[in-house]
Motif scaffolding. Structure first.
Motif, PDB file in Angstrom:
ATOM      1  N   ILE A 104      44.146   0.192  56.551  1.00 31.77           N
ATOM      2  CA  ILE A 104      42.731   0.170  56.633  1.00 31.77           C
ATOM      3  C   ILE A 104      42.333  -0.386  57.357  1.00 31.77           C
ATOM      4  N   SER A 105      41.111  -1.233  58.511  1.00 30.28           N
ATOM      5  CA  SER A 105      40.118  -2.352  58.313  1.00 30.28           C
ATOM      6  C   SER A 105      38.939  -2.202  57.269  1.00 30.28           C
ATOM      7  N   ALA A 106      38.326  -3.397  56.952  1.00 28.16           N
ATOM      8  CA  ALA A 106      37.263  -3.499  56.237  1.00 28.16           C
ATOM      9  C   ALA A 106      36.500  -4.802  56.616  1.00 28.16           C
ATOM     10  N   ARG A 107      35.029  -4.521  56.316  1.00 22.45           N
ATOM     11  CA  ARG A 107      34.172  -6.003  56.278  1.00 22.45           C
ATOM     12  C   ARG A 107      33.795  -6.759  54.551  1.00 22.45           C
ATOM     13  N   ARG A 108      33.838  -8.362  54.593  1.00 26.46           N
ATOM     14  CA  ARG A 108      33.011  -8.138  52.742  1.00 26.46           C
ATOM     15  C   ARG A 108      32.308  -9.241  53.472  1.00 26.46           C
ATOM     16  N   VAL A 109      31.247  -9.522  52.851  1.00 25.26           N
ATOM     17  CA  VAL A 109      30.510 -10.539  52.403  1.00 25.26           C
ATOM     18  C   VAL A 109      29.926 -10.750  51.196  1.00 25.26           C
ATOM     19  N   ASP A 115      28.931 -10.104  46.092  1.00 22.67           N
ATOM     20  CA  ASP A 115      29.904  -9.708  47.091  1.00 22.67           C
ATOM     21  C   ASP A 115      29.820  -8.331  47.552  1.00 22.67           C
ATOM     22  N   TYR A 116      30.218  -7.649  48.967  1.00 21.17           N
ATOM     23  CA  TYR A 116      29.870  -6.679  49.932  1.00 21.17           C
ATOM     24  C   TYR A 116      30.589  -6.474  50.780  1.00 21.17           C
ATOM     25  N   TYR A 117      31.155  -5.169  50.747  1.00 21.34           N
ATOM     26  CA  TYR A 117      32.091  -4.616  51.367  1.00 21.34           C
ATOM     27  C   TYR A 117      31.868  -3.358  51.984  1.00 21.34           C
ATOM     28  N   SER A 118      32.632  -2.769  52.697  1.00 20.37           N
ATOM     29  CA  SER A 118      32.395  -2.145  53.974  1.00 20.37           C
ATOM     30  C   SER A 118      33.788  -1.742  54.440  1.00 20.37           C
ATOM     31  N   SER A 119      34.130  -0.248  54.740  1.00 17.31           N
ATOM     32  CA  SER A 119      34.666   0.530  55.546  1.00 17.31           C
ATOM     33  C   SER A 119      34.216   1.286  56.279  1.00 17.31           C
ATOM     34  N   GLU A 120      35.536   1.927  57.108  1.00 16.00           N
ATOM     35  CA  GLU A 120      35.066   3.350  58.001  1.00 16.00           C
ATOM     36  C   GLU A 120      35.871   4.545  56.632  1.00 16.00           C
ATOM     37  N   ALA A 124      29.610   6.775  50.595  1.00 11.82           N
ATOM     38  CA  ALA A 124      29.238   7.025  49.803  1.00 11.82           C
ATOM     39  C   ALA A 124      28.476   8.786  50.346  1.00 11.82           C
ATOM     40  N   GLY A 125      27.575   8.886  49.069  1.00 14.03           N
ATOM     41  CA  GLY A 125      26.654  10.030  49.167  1.00 14.03           C
ATOM     42  C   GLY A 125      25.913   9.991  49.917  1.00 14.03           C
ATOM     43  N   ASP A 126      25.326   8.908  49.416  1.00 13.36           N
ATOM     44  CA  ASP A 126      23.371   8.465  50.633  1.00 13.36           C
ATOM     45  C   ASP A 126      23.541   8.112  52.166  1.00 13.36           C
ATOM     46  N   GLY A 127      25.192   7.941  52.283  1.00 15.75           N
ATOM     47  CA  GLY A 127      25.651   7.376  53.744  1.00 15.75           C
ATOM     48  C   GLY A 127      25.513   5.702  54.236  1.00 15.75           C
ATOM     49  N   ARG A 128      25.244   4.600  53.391  1.00 20.23           N
ATOM     50  CA  ARG A 128      24.752   4.274  53.235  1.00 20.23           C
ATOM     51  C   ARG A 128      26.252   3.129  53.559  1.00 20.23           C
ATOM     52  N   ALA A 129      26.435   2.105  54.367  1.00 18.02           N
ATOM     53  CA  ALA A 129      27.567   1.478  54.836  1.00 18.02           C
ATOM     54  C   ALA A 129      28.179   0.447  53.777  1.00 18.02           C
ATOM     55  N   TRP A 290      30.375   4.742  42.018  1.00 15.29           N
ATOM     56  CA  TRP A 290      32.439   4.674  42.595  1.00 15.29           C
ATOM     57  C   TRP A 290      31.821   5.407  44.311  1.00 15.29           C
ATOM     58  N   VAL A 291      33.239   4.020  45.018  1.00 17.08           N
ATOM     59  CA  VAL A 291      33.687   4.817  46.086  1.00 17.08           C
ATOM     60  C   VAL A 291      34.985   4.792  46.342  1.00 17.08           C
ATOM     61  N   ARG A 292      36.013   5.985  47.041  1.00 19.11           N
ATOM     62  CA  ARG A 292      36.825   5.926  47.172  1.00 19.11           C
ATOM     63  C   ARG A 292      37.728   6.105  48.513  1.00 19.11           C
ATOM     64  N   LEU A 293      38.858   5.479  49.112  1.00 22.17           N
ATOM     65  CA  LEU A 293      39.305   5.966  50.199  1.00 22.17           C
ATOM     66  C   LEU A 293      39.549   7.682  50.577  1.00 22.17           C
ATOM     67  N   GLY A 294      38.551   7.763  51.820  1.00 20.41           N
ATOM     68  CA  GLY A 294      38.962   8.935  52.258  1.00 20.41           C
ATOM     69  C   GLY A 294      40.118   9.074  52.691  1.00 20.41           C
TER      70      GLY A 294
END
Length: 294
Positions: A104-109, A115-120, A124-129, A290-294
């Motif tokens: 996978i690929s991901a972003r982090r700040v 500590d923030y993360y983002s990945s396609e 999350a249910g609210d659609g926020r990245a 919680w979020v999990r890899l899809g």
């Protein structure tokens, strides 16, 4: 008789010098002391030199193995150093062991304590990245492939470079390969657990998985003429020691049952040229638990 004794002493001293050169060790004395003091000043000053540079680009690769590849990270970070450290990281490739699609690929700040993360692959249910690690749990396959271990972050290892002892600095001056452009000063520092500023602990989530080093930590260090870190290569073997953990044994699911070997390389460039690290806007950060890899 006197000439014979002088000759024998000369032969012995010559043998010591030849052995010393062949073994890569340096003789003690004024020259060694000067070399040790210079190495100590340069290595212990690495963090200060990076703070003076303010920021840098860091290209990295890191892997964690134990009977096979279980953690794998590669990408680039824009890192700001000093009193307010932070980094913006793009993981071009990262493993997600235990999932149907493990690459996978991901972003982090990371900024301050946030500590923030983002990945396609994370949704999350609210659609926020973006996901705040302090508020949202993230499952990255298994715990050994998580970027939250911070093993692929150069800032995890800098304290062990700058924390070198004077004695350790004396043994660190070595000619190592490969040569790194614009980095003439080369060092190899072997850091023994329990001696000086050596792991464990790291002060990161790694401490939840490992309690000690199965072998000394080896750091290969390249500095430029200004004392700035240009490359750092780390080799480590970490394990869970039940005796150090109050009798809790490693079962391979909660804690590793065997030592795990880390290999990581960080290459620094673009000093003072990186954009400031900024946190994502609050409207882009999910409130999901919680979020999990899809």
């Amino acid at each position: 008789m006197k000439r014979i004794l002088i000759y024998l002493v000369a032969v012995v001293l010559l043998g010591v010098v030849v052995y010393d050169v062949a073994s890569g060790n340096r003789l003690s004395g004024a020259g060694y002391a000067d070399e040790r003091d210079e190495a100590y000043a340069r290595l212990s000053g690495v963090s200060a030199q990076l703070a003076a540079a303010k920021n840098a680009r860091v290209d990295f690769t890191a892997s964690l193995r134990g009977g096979g590849l279980i953690g794998d990270w590669s990408g680039v970070s824009s890192v700001q150093f000093g009193d307010s450290p932070g980094w913006s990281t793009t993981y071009a490739k990262m493993s997600a062991a235990g999932t149907a699609n493990p690459t996978i690929s991901a972003r982090r700040v990371h900024l301050g304590d946030a500590d923030y993360y983002s990945s396609e692959r994370l949704s999350a249910g609210d659609g926020r990245a973006w996901f705040d690690a302090a508020k949202t749990g993230m499952v990255w396959g298994d715990r050994y492939s998580s970027p939250q271990l911070n093993l692929a972050d150069v800032t995890t290892w800098l304290p062990f470079v700058s924390g070198i002892s004077e004695l350790g600095a004396g043994d660190a001056v070595q000619d190592i390969t490969p040569d790194v452009p614009d980095a003439p000063d080369e060092y190899r520092h072997t850091c023994y657990a329990g001696h000086g500023r050596c792991p464990l602990p790291f002060g990161t989530p790694v401490d939840d998985l490992f309690t000690t080093m199965a072998a000394p930590l080896d750091m290969f260090i390249w500095l430029d003429d200004e004392g700035r870190l240009r490359r750092l290569h780390v080799e480590a073997s970490m394990m869970w020691d039940a005796d150090r953990a109050g009798g809790v044994t490693g079962d391979g699911t909660v804690h590793p049952a065997v030592p795990l070997a880390l290999d990581a390389t960080f290459t620094l460039s673009g000093f003072g040229e990186q954009a400031a690290v900024t946190a994502p806007a609050a409207a882009e950060v999910t409130t999901a638990e919680w979020v999990r890899l899809g």
